[in-house]
Design a protein around this motif. Sequence first.
Motif, PDB file in Angstrom:
ATOM      1  N   THR A 149      -5.150  67.043 -17.638  1.00  0.00           N
ATOM      2  CA  THR A 149      -3.695  66.950 -17.720  1.00  0.00           C
ATOM      3  C   THR A 149      -3.249  65.502 -17.540  1.00  0.00           C
ATOM      4  N   LEU A 150      -2.365  65.044 -18.413  1.00  0.00           N
ATOM      5  CA  LEU A 150      -1.800  63.696 -18.325  1.00  0.00           C
ATOM      6  C   LEU A 150      -0.328  63.794 -17.946  1.00  0.00           C
ATOM      7  N   LEU A 151       0.136  62.844 -17.144  1.00  0.00           N
ATOM      8  CA  LEU A 151       1.516  62.840 -16.679  1.00  0.00           C
ATOM      9  C   LEU A 151       2.164  61.479 -16.893  1.00  0.00           C
ATOM     10  N   ALA A 152       3.455  61.511 -17.178  1.00  0.00           N
ATOM     11  CA  ALA A 152       4.255  60.283 -17.209  1.00  0.00           C
ATOM     12  C   ALA A 152       4.975  60.162 -15.878  1.00  0.00           C
ATOM     13  N   LEU A 153       4.956  58.954 -15.283  1.00  0.00           N
ATOM     14  CA  LEU A 153       5.547  58.716 -13.967  1.00  0.00           C
ATOM     15  C   LEU A 153       6.859  57.940 -14.098  1.00  0.00           C
ATOM     16  N   PHE A 154       7.833  58.328 -13.270  1.00  0.00           N
ATOM     17  CA  PHE A 154       9.153  57.709 -13.270  1.00  0.00           C
ATOM     18  C   PHE A 154       9.545  57.373 -11.831  1.00  0.00           C
ATOM     19  N   PRO A 155      10.459  56.407 -11.643  1.00  0.00           N
ATOM     20  CA  PRO A 155      10.979  56.168 -10.293  1.00  0.00           C
ATOM     21  C   PRO A 155      11.541  57.454  -9.709  1.00  0.00           C
ATOM     22  N   PHE A 156      11.468  57.604  -8.398  1.00  0.00           N
ATOM     23  CA  PHE A 156      11.838  58.868  -7.782  1.00  0.00           C
ATOM     24  C   PHE A 156      13.326  59.176  -7.917  1.00  0.00           C
ATOM     25  N   ASP A 157      14.154  58.153  -8.143  1.00  0.00           N
ATOM     26  CA  ASP A 157      15.589  58.405  -8.301  1.00  0.00           C
ATOM     27  C   ASP A 157      15.977  58.672  -9.749  1.00  0.00           C
TER      28      ASP A 157
END
Length: 670
Positions: A324-332
């Motif tokens: 599984t691959l995920l895209a990460l974003f700032p928590f806000d």
Amino acid sequence: MAKNLYALLVGIDEYVNVRSLQGCVNDTLEIQQYLEGRVNTDGYQLHLRTLLNKDATRQAVIDGFRQHLCQAESEDIAFFYYAGHGSQEEAPQEFWTIEPDRLNETLVCYDSRSPEVWDLADKEIALLIAEVAQKKPHITIIMDCCHSSSGTRGDIEANTSERKAPSDKRKRSLENLILFNKDAQQILTERSLADNTTGWTLPKAKYIFLAACRDRQTAKEYNVDGQRRGVFTYFLLDTLKKANGSLTYRDLFKCTNALVRAKVANQFPQLEATVLDDLDQTFLGEAIAAHKPYLTVSYHQDYEWVIDGGAVHGMPQPSGNETTLLALFPFDSSPERMQDLSSAIAEAKVIEVMPHLSLVEISGIETLDSDMTFKAVVISLPLPPKGVLITGEEVGVKLARTALLTISSQNQPSLYLKEVAKPEDADFKLLARNGQYWIIRPADDRPIVAQIQGYTEKNALQAIERLEHITRWTNIVELSSTASSSIPADAVQMVIYQEGQEVKDAQINLQYQQQNGKWKSPAFKVKLKNTSDQELFCALLDLTDSYAVSPALFPTGGVWLKPGEEAWALGGGNIYPTVREKLWKQGITQSQDILKLIVSTAEFDANLLKQNELDLPFLPEREPGRGRGTLNRLMKRVQERDLRSAPEEEEIYDDWITSQINITTVRPKA
């Protein structure tokens, strides 16, 4: 004040007096793990009693009902799960009027068949459930067993077995049951259901009952990722894990039923309820917590970087290079920002899946600080090749192995299949026997397509092509998202109508009718309705038992539905399922169709999944006509395993879910 969920879980592999099983304890521990990880602790307190092997004596199971489940009150939930041998025994003469075969259905406990120790008969289970029901809790019963003595035994070479024990031939009197005369009289006068397809005699009390198979069928075990599992429990749990909390009993059954019947032959799960409207309640009431519509990536002092989604949330295990691959974003980040993958600040890949969390490896950020926290969305799911066991006559085996290693472009190995050496690792078996190629399901050792006559390079290639064709169909049947989807499980309702009336049956069986001396095909209509508060794109696929896939129920393969909007398949026209004349004349009287609904926040090209009947050439459409989201990429991988993607700034993130219904069409013999 918190409500309570009382669960009695029984799993028996080892018996004193009957043959052993292998997957019942695994199934029971998986159910336990699911409850521990998904019960809503804000509103419910979980009370577990788990009985495995030697702890699951007849008396311990009875005590589990009376001492544990009977604590449940009106706002609580009582849940009984059993995985083990089912069987039959001669019923006391007092029950012959309600048992035409004069047999009780039974659960085989660890010490059953010992001197003075009997199986737990369905009449006794009826009494125990009635005792639990006195305070009016929500009662759910799941049994992964069978009691038929008419089915064939499992083939050891096929790596399958069945959860049934021989009948107990001892004469049993009414005094040997945990019943008083008044209890026996009540059971005699109150059969729970008029149409009882499971064979179990259960009480008039309110309950919901899911069973692994019909009363004349067998509940099968097979291997999943090297672990022995019950087919029914595995797919039921897989469906639950990937749903985000709000799955009704009816929808849970429809999806599980379709998956089981696609995997093995002659096992049709059953769903019963004393009040049919209860099937529209969510599984275990509101006790199962919904997962938030994104994953959180954070630093764990023991495991380093993890996401808050694990096996109980439907996160698939890595397989080889597939993960599984995920895209990460700032928590806000807002939900709108997370739909634009160009806003992602990093990527992560899952390296290990644990029960409640998964370990990830982050790339794209030079300096990671343990205080950092990210939001993440899934952008790619693993699609590992299916395992095929090639065995039999040497000349046929050699040709098949060569075809498997050279079938792709530029003489490369198959992208859909890989050869495995052990039966427990096989999804399919290719058997070279008597000068023919046989394609067989290991779960029940039955051929699933016509044999191919003769060992030649051309025929070996045709055998591998057929296996790839079946694999593509299987990948679509099994296609599902994880529990982190923001789309509710019931966001789009799929409603079946026949003769102007909604068909609410959990199992849809359509019959040919005689008209003017001829057999007339049944007809039905399908309506989709968006019950959510967001606009959604819907595609409806017909997957036939000849391994065809058709997206033609909507003109362009799919339709956008605004909140509250409806759309009819084929523009509201009739859909005519058929049992073909040629097959009917050969004695085949049933056909199976799976209607699979895929719902997404972004448009995708369902035509990429189109597939002709098995014996016809596969002509894939190589260029998608529309759609740039992650689901569209997955569609292409299901079809051709090519992870080509548009430039990052043009790609969007699409959230999606699936559901499906199995339809059986019966054409009686003339």
